[in-house]
Design a protein around this motif. Structure first.
Motif, PDB file in Angstrom:
ATOM      1  N   LEU A  83      18.134   3.444   9.295  1.00 56.65           N
ATOM      2  CA  LEU A  83      18.392   4.366   8.186  1.00 56.65           C
ATOM      3  C   LEU A  83      17.123   5.111   7.765  1.00 56.65           C
ATOM      4  CD1 LEU A  83      20.862   2.189   6.088  1.00 56.65           C
ATOM      5  CD2 LEU A  83      21.402   4.144   7.567  1.00 56.65           C
ATOM      6  N   ALA A  84      15.976   4.437   7.831  1.00 56.42           N
ATOM      7  CA  ALA A  84      14.716   5.108   7.537  1.00 56.42           C
ATOM      8  C   ALA A  84      14.445   6.205   8.572  1.00 56.42           C
ATOM      9  CB  ALA A  84      13.573   4.107   7.509  1.00 56.42           C
ATOM     10  N   GLY A  85      14.720   5.894   9.834  1.00 58.30           N
ATOM     11  CA  GLY A  85      14.553   6.887  10.884  1.00 58.30           C
ATOM     12  C   GLY A  85      15.495   8.061  10.704  1.00 58.30           C
ATOM     13  N   PHE A  86      16.716   7.765  10.275  1.00 55.34           N
ATOM     14  CA  PHE A  86      17.685   8.831  10.022  1.00 55.34           C
ATOM     15  C   PHE A  86      17.175   9.757   8.907  1.00 55.34           C
ATOM     16  CE2 PHE A  86      21.379  10.241   7.449  1.00 55.34           C
ATOM     17  CZ  PHE A  86      21.934  11.117   8.361  1.00 55.34           C
ATOM     18  N   ALA A  87      16.632   9.159   7.855  1.00 51.76           N
ATOM     19  CA  ALA A  87      16.084   9.960   6.752  1.00 51.76           C
ATOM     20  C   ALA A  87      14.949  10.847   7.247  1.00 51.76           C
ATOM     21  CB  ALA A  87      15.598   9.043   5.631  1.00 51.76           C
ATOM     22  N   ALA A  88      14.097  10.306   8.132  1.00 51.56           N
ATOM     23  CA  ALA A  88      13.002  11.102   8.690  1.00 51.56           C
ATOM     24  C   ALA A  88      13.543  12.248   9.541  1.00 51.56           C
ATOM     25  CB  ALA A  88      12.081  10.215   9.513  1.00 51.56           C
ATOM     26  N   GLY A  89      14.607  11.983  10.300  1.00 55.66           N
ATOM     27  CA  GLY A  89      15.196  13.033  11.137  1.00 55.66           C
ATOM     28  C   GLY A  89      15.797  14.165  10.319  1.00 55.66           C
ATOM     29  N   ILE A  90      16.504  13.818   9.248  1.00 49.85           N
ATOM     30  CA  ILE A  90      17.085  14.851   8.387  1.00 49.85           C
ATOM     31  C   ILE A  90      15.974  15.610   7.657  1.00 49.85           C
ATOM     32  CG2 ILE A  90      18.560  15.253   6.379  1.00 49.85           C
ATOM     33  CD1 ILE A  90      20.019  14.538   9.022  1.00 49.85           C
ATOM     34  N   ALA A  91      14.920  14.904   7.266  1.00 49.99           N
ATOM     35  CA  ALA A  91      13.773  15.571   6.649  1.00 49.99           C
ATOM     36  C   ALA A  91      13.113  16.527   7.640  1.00 49.99           C
ATOM     37  CB  ALA A  91      12.763  14.535   6.154  1.00 49.99           C
ATOM     38  N   ALA A  92      13.077  16.142   8.924  1.00 50.11           N
ATOM     39  CA  ALA A  92      12.518  17.014   9.956  1.00 50.11           C
ATOM     40  C   ALA A  92      13.317  18.314  10.056  1.00 50.11           C
ATOM     41  CB  ALA A  92      12.509  16.300  11.299  1.00 50.11           C
ATOM     42  N   ALA A  93      14.634  18.193  10.081  1.00 52.16           N
ATOM     43  CA  ALA A  93      15.489  19.381  10.152  1.00 52.16           C
ATOM     44  C   ALA A  93      15.287  20.259   8.923  1.00 52.16           C
ATOM     45  CB  ALA A  93      16.953  18.961  10.277  1.00 52.16           C
ATOM     46  N   ILE A 152      18.651  19.048  13.880  1.00 48.86           N
ATOM     47  CA  ILE A 152      17.397  19.726  14.206  1.00 48.86           C
ATOM     48  C   ILE A 152      17.633  21.135  14.758  1.00 48.86           C
ATOM     49  CG2 ILE A 152      15.374  19.651  15.720  1.00 48.86           C
ATOM     50  CD1 ILE A 152      15.325  16.612  15.213  1.00 48.86           C
ATOM     51  N   PRO A 153      18.518  21.344  15.730  1.00 51.99           N
ATOM     52  CA  PRO A 153      18.805  22.728  16.127  1.00 51.99           C
ATOM     53  C   PRO A 153      19.343  23.564  14.969  1.00 51.99           C
ATOM     54  CG  PRO A 153      19.635  21.208  17.773  1.00 51.99           C
ATOM     55  CD  PRO A 153      19.221  20.377  16.604  1.00 51.99           C
ATOM     56  N   PHE A 154      20.155  22.957  14.112  1.00 52.44           N
ATOM     57  CA  PHE A 154      20.680  23.688  12.957  1.00 52.44           C
ATOM     58  C   PHE A 154      19.533  24.110  12.031  1.00 52.44           C
ATOM     59  CE2 PHE A 154      23.080  23.725   8.797  1.00 52.44           C
ATOM     60  CZ  PHE A 154      23.743  24.916   9.066  1.00 52.44           C
ATOM     61  N   GLY A 155      18.499  23.296  11.944  1.00 48.25           N
ATOM     62  CA  GLY A 155      17.330  23.664  11.160  1.00 48.25           C
ATOM     63  C   GLY A 155      16.679  24.928  11.693  1.00 48.25           C
ATOM     64  N   PHE A 156      16.573  25.042  13.009  1.00 49.81           N
ATOM     65  CA  PHE A 156      16.012  26.262  13.608  1.00 49.81           C
ATOM     66  C   PHE A 156      16.899  27.473  13.333  1.00 49.81           C
ATOM     67  CE2 PHE A 156      13.603  23.207  16.201  1.00 49.81           C
ATOM     68  CZ  PHE A 156      12.346  23.788  16.168  1.00 49.81           C
ATOM     69  N   VAL A 157      18.200  27.269  13.357  1.00 53.24           N
ATOM     70  CA  VAL A 157      19.131  28.368  13.047  1.00 53.24           C
ATOM     71  C   VAL A 157      18.929  28.841  11.614  1.00 53.24           C
ATOM     72  CG1 VAL A 157      21.554  28.972  12.738  1.00 53.24           C
ATOM     73  CG2 VAL A 157      20.835  27.693  14.771  1.00 53.24           C
ATOM     74  N   LEU A 158      18.826  27.893  10.690  1.00 58.41           N
ATOM     75  CA  LEU A 158      18.630  28.258   9.293  1.00 58.41           C
ATOM     76  C   LEU A 158      17.284  28.943   9.064  1.00 58.41           C
ATOM     77  CD1 LEU A 158      20.055  25.112   7.451  1.00 58.41           C
ATOM     78  CD2 LEU A 158      21.135  27.353   7.718  1.00 58.41           C
ATOM     79  N   ALA A 159      16.272  28.569   9.844  1.00 59.28           N
ATOM     80  CA  ALA A 159      14.940  29.158   9.685  1.00 59.28           C
ATOM     81  C   ALA A 159      14.936  30.638  10.033  1.00 59.28           C
ATOM     82  CB  ALA A 159      13.934  28.410  10.556  1.00 59.28           C
ATOM     83  N   ASP A 160      15.738  31.031  11.012  1.00 56.90           N
ATOM     84  CA  ASP A 160      15.795  32.446  11.429  1.00 56.90           C
ATOM     85  C   ASP A 160      17.166  32.719  12.050  1.00 56.90           C
ATOM     86  OD1 ASP A 160      15.427  35.016  12.319  1.00 56.90           O
ATOM     87  OD2 ASP A 160      13.508  34.622  13.306  1.00 56.90           O
ATOM     88  N   PRO A 161      18.189  32.912  11.213  1.00 58.17           N
ATOM     89  CA  PRO A 161      19.552  33.082  11.737  1.00 58.17           C
ATOM     90  C   PRO A 161      19.684  34.253  12.702  1.00 58.17           C
ATOM     91  CG  PRO A 161      19.586  32.705   9.376  1.00 58.17           C
ATOM     92  CD  PRO A 161      18.151  32.915   9.747  1.00 58.17           C
ATOM     93  N   ASP A 162      19.045  35.361  12.413  1.00 57.35           N
ATOM     94  CA  ASP A 162      19.191  36.539  13.275  1.00 57.35           C
ATOM     95  C   ASP A 162      18.706  36.265  14.688  1.00 57.35           C
ATOM     96  OD1 ASP A 162      20.240  37.972  11.183  1.00 57.35           O
ATOM     97  OD2 ASP A 162      18.331  38.912  10.624  1.00 57.35           O
ATOM     98  N   ALA A 163      17.608  35.563  14.819  1.00 56.91           N
ATOM     99  CA  ALA A 163      17.037  35.312  16.145  1.00 56.91           C
ATOM    100  C   ALA A 163      17.638  34.086  16.828  1.00 56.91           C
ATOM    101  CB  ALA A 163      15.519  35.143  16.031  1.00 56.91           C
ATOM    102  N   ASN A 164      18.034  33.081  16.033  1.00 58.62           N
ATOM    103  CA  ASN A 164      18.342  31.776  16.614  1.00 58.62           C
ATOM    104  C   ASN A 164      19.808  31.356  16.583  1.00 58.62           C
ATOM    105  OD1 ASN A 164      15.585  31.520  17.028  1.00 58.62           O
ATOM    106  ND2 ASN A 164      15.255  30.283  15.185  1.00 58.62           N
ATOM    107  N   ALA A 165      20.655  32.081  15.859  1.00 61.72           N
ATOM    108  CA  ALA A 165      22.018  31.588  15.637  1.00 61.72           C
ATOM    109  C   ALA A 165      22.809  31.439  16.939  1.00 61.72           C
ATOM    110  CB  ALA A 165      22.758  32.506  14.673  1.00 61.72           C
ATOM    111  N   LEU A 166      22.792  32.461  17.791  1.00 65.57           N
ATOM    112  CA  LEU A 166      23.613  32.407  19.005  1.00 65.57           C
ATOM    113  C   LEU A 166      23.105  31.330  19.955  1.00 65.57           C
ATOM    114  CD1 LEU A 166      26.012  33.624  20.468  1.00 65.57           C
ATOM    115  CD2 LEU A 166      24.465  35.316  21.491  1.00 65.57           C
ATOM    116  N   ALA A 167      21.795  31.283  20.163  1.00 67.08           N
ATOM    117  CA  ALA A 167      21.229  30.266  21.054  1.00 67.08           C
ATOM    118  C   ALA A 167      21.445  28.876  20.470  1.00 67.08           C
ATOM    119  CB  ALA A 167      19.741  30.530  21.262  1.00 67.08           C
ATOM    120  N   GLY A 168      21.309  28.752  19.153  1.00 67.26           N
ATOM    121  CA  GLY A 168      21.540  27.459  18.514  1.00 67.26           C
ATOM    122  C   GLY A 168      22.975  27.003  18.671  1.00 67.26           C
TER     123      GLY A 168
END
Length: 204
Positions: free
Chosen positions: A33-43, A96-112
């Motif tokens: 669960l601690a690792g899961f929290a770190a993963g969601i924090a990473a995203a 994590i991929p969803f995090g990249f999409v949210l960071a730049d939807p125009d550039a990353n949404a389709l690839a994500g």
């Protein structure tokens, strides 16, 4: 693809650490669960435009993912622990991929979206086979001792971690990296599908 080789290298130090943590009274589920929290924090960090912070948190997530199994082997493996482990892994791998999409939807949404679809394909072939393998009494420890049958492929845990690391280091190029890894994951899912079907057919 490299998971079986890497397990032989990383399991001994992880098992030693797992024994110490188990003796200290730390449970495998707590680490999961601690690792899961770190993963969601990473995203979340990636989505907020801090991919290097995200990378550090991904490393913590992956360390926890290795330690929880080591603690379980040193104490007691449970179905609940195995269930939490695989569910948390899949949720983080999607976040994590969803995090990249949210960071730049125009550039990353389709690839994500393509990457997440390939993860879905790979995960479904993996989990569906593990269910039937349990029913038929099949087992393997090629990728380490697991709570379910681990049907290997070209894109496994090690390759996914490498992709996440590279994506964090070169966040501006996420789209092209995601397209390439999506193609690899799709091919891996196809190979898993064929391999699983052949194995089940041979068990009739």
């Amino acid at each position: 693809m490299f998971d079986a080789y890497l397990r032989r290298k990383i399991d001994p130090p992880l098992d030693a650490a797992g024994k110490r943590l188990s003796r200290a009274g730390i449970s495998a589920n707590t680490i999961t669960l601690a690792g899961f929290a770190a993963g969601i924090a990473a995203a979340t960090a990636i989505a907020l435009g801090a991919p290097l912070v995200g990378l550090a948190l991904i490393v913590l997530n992956r360390l926890a993912d290795g330690l929880d199994g080591a603690i379980a082997r040193a104490s007691e493996r449970t179905d609940l622990g195995g269930y939490l482990d695989i569910v948390c892994d899949f949720l983080v791998y999607g976040a994590i991929p969803f995090g990249f999409v949210l960071a730049d939807p125009d550039a990353n949404a389709l690839a994500g979206a393509a990457l997440l679809a390939s993860f879905y394909a790979s995960g479904s072939t993996f989990l569906a086979f593990s269910t039937l393998a349990e029913k038929r009494g099949l087992s393997t420890s090629a990728q380490g001792v697991k709570s379910l049958y681990y049907l290997g492929g070209i894109a496994e845990g090690a390759e996914t971690i490498v992709f996440f690391v590279v994506a964090c280091l070169f966040a501006d190029h996420f789209a092209i990296l995601a397209w390439v890894f999506a193609a690899i994951c799709t091919f891996s899912a196809l190979m898993r599908l064929i391999n699983g079907a052949l194995m089940l057919r041979a068990q009739r």
